[in-house]
Design an enzyme around this catalytic site. Structure first.
Site, PDB file in Angstrom:
ATOM      1  CE  LYS A  79      97.873  55.793  61.943  1.00  0.00           C
ATOM      2  NZ  LYS A  79      96.846  54.727  61.981  1.00  0.00           N
ATOM      3  CB  SER A 154      94.988  54.752  58.483  1.00  0.00           C
ATOM      4  OG  SER A 154      95.129  54.306  59.818  1.00  0.00           O
ATOM      5  CB  SER A 178      94.648  51.187  60.502  1.00  0.00           C
ATOM      6  OG  SER A 178      93.672  51.767  59.667  1.00  0.00           O
TER       7      SER A 178
END
Ligand SMILES: [Zn+2]
Lengths: 496, 500
Positions: A79, A154, A178
């Site tokens: 990420k 997210s 998320s």
């Protein structure tokens, strides 16, 4: 079976046995990325040469006789909110476009030490604020199940990359859901460890008291292997727990719920929940009972207030955490033409560099912390947080784990909630309590909703440092469902 | 703009001052407050920095345990209670030299609180109540280039050195101090002096005001005589010496009194002290208080000092300066006035070390407060920075006591040591400064002097004994000061057949 469809555990075994190499596995995934990335857009950065160099280095370490972990040579998507010294790190924001950190996050460093090959950096909502990746400054990521829908957020790039077989594993961060919500809506496994169980050092902060790094994988055992690889105490993170990592891999292999007490959270269900989600959830509960678990209903009345409390605490912390993006030392700088003051350059840069959702939350948080409002907003929210932790404590006196749907709905169409922040925030209704209380929670696939044929997630919540229970129950559910379905849920996904 | 001032005596006749002091002390820990960077002063700009103290995205603070221990020791030395549980807090405001745009500080949960420090002014003990002692981090250092004020407004550009960013800083805040009356400036100075000595005795900071490792903010307000309602206060920053602490209080009293007497009102504001004029100028134009949006620092776990450990720290505190001064004064048998003079000259430790090296207290005091103080004053350096050790001073006193040197020769020896010519014995040898004890040599010198001064010799023979002074002077000159003047006088009189 082609390399990209293997599990991470199997890839690790094949590489260790010399049946394939890290380079070969990396190349297969780079080919897959090249093939489907134009449709999915899971990545913000991929440098194939650098990936192959990493893979070669792992093969060389092994050839030199180094003892490597079970995931050595296995590729991973990282990420883009963790710093990486050899790759740009943007947090999905224009304000960090092109920034190259001089240091690796602890999670990044541990991935490298374990011999994982970092394929690239995945897309996310700007500064991890969102539930759809629509808030990324670099374009939306598409759900591999239905390219017109969101992959969750997210960590939407992370979930999509794993669901699209671009990577067998990925990292995520979970502040209000998320990891679990993107895992649920893309039909994969996503785990939020106990807060403090995985290091935040080098994770670009959204809300410090909530942010938790965790793993994504296509099955529970792979998630546990990755969890074990990057978790554990870190002296660079004051809030990191100085205790051994719970026995997550062992628990994932145990895969049994026989004799466990399982609580169904009464407050999660009813209005606002998609019928197909509730139906699949009920099936999962029935399944757990049939596997020998004792299922009871448990009430956690304070959970009703979790969402508003979260939307005071998270923006408050973010308003302060994001103050450092001021054009002075790194990142974007706007208006520095020699006529403007430092303050004006700061203001112009922040106006140009932050997207609307980030600005909304900075303003909410700034307001909530203001003198005269602090007690009513931030102070009250912290009290709610204590009440939620007490509800969890009371519940875990009665049961070993709690279960709920991971999200009220399946993946929604891109654009549907973009102009309605409140509707967007509801995606995290069931996941937020575990962030506020800091306990462990996992999402595992539990079927497809009848209305839209899209994946539904089952959330399993365990006490602080009870991460192994999430894996134990998650693996049992996974095994029983796969027996029923004749394989993983993801094989139902349409070809890309 | 020139400020109107009211003469000090007139101001005090009409108004009573209330003081308050906030003192920042940089701790002398090896590493910064929240990262591992070194804290040494004077390194090239931006060389003592890392992702944490530059606030790079993703970096996190970890608290320096030594700094926490030092703060607790300071609190204990100031008779404070120590919190059983407390947190850091974020103080949010934007400024280019503050990398995170928030300062990690403490807000409503200070590590130490409710203490006091006794100071002596004019022989009276004044108890200064301490509100709190808390731990925070320093900011970077901005230099504003161009413009006339040296401040950020009007500068062409500014450069920032982050070496100082994150250095541990202890803030010591007094409660309001009423009742000091006309001694307010002296009390402020005495407090700052005493605080500095406490820090030194604890060994927690080098407390060099000129390098900024101890900085005072001085709050002053006035209330009309007879009133019990405190006036609006101002906060004067950048007060960088003990003398300036005193001057800034005096100047602010004179300024505020003039405004109040003219029917004006005091604006609550930050003011800057100017060393050259001794006056303050307005710092911030906005009257409203800035909203720092304090909240508990979520990146750091709470501090929970173990009570047993705190008790141990308390038991191991060194002797505090005021206690030590009283002990030394009794040991040395000196007057309050002499003790105060030594205190003001920063000579107590030097005298103590000289005594420890074997000198009698009276001699040690005489040399440090006399010849050496004069030389330090001439060189414009603190006494402690003279190039002479207490051991060397003790050796000089020993040489004088044994009769090997007289005071005049001893001064020459000190001069030689200060000039880097070596130890006192080396200077004596190199310069040939031994007193002439050889009777034969002295006798020969005296014969020469008598022969060369026939007139004076005749006067002495004639009974004008007072004229012997000239001959003794001649002997001292001829021996280049090495003769024992008393013995020379005896011999001269004997040779001239005169008895007193
Ligand atoms: Zn540093």
């Amino acid at each position: 079976m082609s390399l990209i469809h293997q599990t991470a555990a199997e890839l690790g075994r094949l590489i260790a046995a010399g049946e394939t190499s890290a380079v070969e596995v990396a190349q297969a995934h780079l080919d897959r990325i090249a093939e489907v990335e134009p449709k999915v857009h899971a990545f913000l950065h991929v440098d194939p040469d650098a990936v192959l160099a990493q893979a070669r280095a792992v093969d060389e370490r092994r050839a030199a006789g180094e003892r490597l972990g079970p995931l050595a040579g296995v590729p991973i998507a990282h990420k883009d909110v963790f710093t990486t010294a050899d790759m740009p790190t943007t947090a999905g924001s224009k304000i960090l476009e092109g920034w190259r950190p001089p240091y690796d996050a602890t999670v990044t460093r541990r991935l490298r030490e374990a011999g994982l090959v970092i394929l690239g950096k995945t897309n996310l909502d700007e500064f991890a604020m969102g539930s759809s990746t629509e808030n990324s400054a670099y374009g939306v990521t598409h759900n591999p199940w239905d390219l017109s829908r969101i992959p969750g957020g997210s960590s939407g790039g992370a979930s999509a990359s794993v669901a699209a077989y671009q990577a067998p594993l990925s990292t995520g961060t979970d502040t209000g859901g998320s990891i679990r919500q993107p895992a649920a809506v893309t039909g994969i496994v996503g785990m939020k460890p106990t807060y403090g169980g995985s290091s935040r050092y080098g994770l670009i902060a959204f809300a410090s008291s909530l942010d938790t790094p965790g793993p994504f994988a296509r099955n529970v055992l792979d998630a546990a292997l990755l969890h074990e690889a990057f978790s554990g105490h870190d002296p660079m993170d004051s809030t990191s727990i100085d205790a051994p990592v719970p026995p997550v891999v062992e628990a994932a292999r145990q895969a049994s719920v026989d004799g466990l007490r399982i609580g169904v959270v009464k407050e999660f269900g009813g209005n606002g929940y998609q019928p197909g989600v509730l139906a699949r959830f009920q099936e999962a509960v029935d399944l757990l009972e049939s596997l020998g678990a004792k299922v009871v209903e448990v009430s956690c009345p304070s959970f009703t207030y979790a969402l508003p409390a979260y939307y005071l605490i998270a923006p408050s912390e973010c308003s302060s955490n994001l103050a450092r993006f001021d054009a002075m030392r790194y990142g974007l700088r706007v208006g520095d033409d020699g006529t403007r003051s430092a303050e004006e350059v700061m203001a112009l840069t922040r106006a140009a560099g932050f997207g609307p959702e980030v600005k909304r939350r900075i303003m909410l948080g700034t307001y909530a912390l203001s003198s005269g409002y602090y007690d009513a907003y931030y102070g009250s929210a912290q009290k709610v947080r204590t009440l939620i932790a007490r509800d969890f404590d009371a519940a875990f006196q009665q049961v070993d784990v709690l279960v709920s749907p991971t999200t009220p709905t399946t993946a929604f169409p891109i654009g549907e909630r973009a102009d309605d922040p409140m509707a967007m925030y509801l995606a995290d209704l069931c996941t937020i309590p575990s962030n506020l209380a800091g306990n462990a929670a996992i999402s595992v696939p539990c079927g497809l909703a009848d209305e839209d044929g899209l994946p539904v997630g089952l959330q399993i919540m365990a006490p602080v440092l009870g991460d192994d229970r999430c894996y134990r129950v998650g693996a049992a559910v996974e095994k029983a469902f796969e027996d029923r379905w004749g394989g993983p849920l993801l094989k139902e996904a349409p070809a890309l | 703009m020139t400020e109107t001032l009211m003469p000090y005596d007139e101001a005090l006749a009409q108004y009573e001052p209330v003081l308050g002091l906030e003192t920042h002390v940089e701790l002398g820990t090896a590493s910064k407050m929240f990262c591992g960077c070194p804290t040494t002063f004077g390194a090239p700009p931006n060389t003592h920095v890392c992702p944490v103290c530059l606030a790079l995205p993703g970096s996190l603070p970890t608290a320096n345990a030594t700094a926490i221990e030092s703060t607790i020791r300071i609190g204990l030395a100031l008779n404070c209670s120590i919190a059983g549980w407390c947190r850091f807090a974020r103080k949010n405001y934007f400024y280019p030299d503050m990398p995170k745009n928030y300062q990690i500080s403490q807000y409503d949960e200070p590590l130490c609180f409710d203490g006091y420090l006794d100071v002596e002014v004019d022989g009276e003990t004044v108890r200064i109540e301490i509100e709190r002692v808390h731990l925070e981090e320093d900011t970077g250092k901005s230099t504003h280039v161009g413009g006339s004020t040296g401040r950020i407004q009007g500068a062409d550009y500014s450069i920032v050195d982050y070496n100082r960013a994150g250095i541990p800083l202890v803030e010591i805040v007094t409660k309001p101090i009423p009742g000091t009356d006309r001694l307010a400036p002296e009390v402020a100075r005495a407090y700052a002096t005493e605080l500095r000595e406490v820090m030194r005795s604890l060994g927690v900071s080098d407390v060099r005001m000129e390098e900024g490792s101890m900085r005072c903010d001085v709050n002053v307000s006035l209330m009309p005589r007879g009133s019990s309602e405190w006036g609006t206060r101002t906060e004067t920053k950048n007060v960088n010496s003990l003398r300036s602490v005193e001057r800034s209080v005096r100047g602010e009293i004179e300024r505020q009194a003039a405004i109040l007497a003219a029917g004006g009102r005091i604006i609550q504001e930050t003011r800057h002290f100017h060393e050259d004029t001794g006056l303050t100028t307005s710092g911030r134009s906005k009257e409203e208080a800035q909203d720092y949006r304090y909240f508990p620092e979520p990146d750091l776990v709470p501090i929970e000092p173990d009570p047993e450990w705190v008790a141990q720290l308390k038991a191991e505190l060194p002797e505090l300066p005021s206690v030590r001064r009283r002990r030394l004064q009794a040991e040395w048998g000196v007057s309050d006035l002499d003790m105060a003079a030594m205190h003001n000259a920063d000579a107590i430790s030097l005298v103590e070390a000289t005594v420890a090296a074997g000198a009698p207290a009276a001699d040690a005091r005489k040399w440090w407060m006399g010849e050496l103080a004069r030389r330090a004053n001439e060189a414009g350096v603190p006494l402690a920075e003279l190039a002479i050790t207490p051991g060397q001073v003790a050796r000089v006193t020993e040489l004088v006591a044994s009769g090997a040197l007289n005071d005049k020769l001893a001064r020459q020896v000190l001069e030689g040591v200060l000039a880097g010519e070596g130890s006192p014995d080396e200077v004596v040898a190199a310069r040939g400064l031994q007193i002439v004890n050889d009777e034969g040599e002295l006798s020969a010198i005296i014969d020469e002097v008598i022969a060369a001064n026939g007139d004076a010799a005749e006067k002495i023979r004639g009974g004008k004994i007072a004229a012997v002074g000239a001959l003794v002077g001649g002997v001292m000159k001829a021996s280049r000061g090495k003769a024992d003047a008393g013995r020379a006088r005896e011999l001269i009189l004997a040779k001239l057949g005169v008895t007193e």
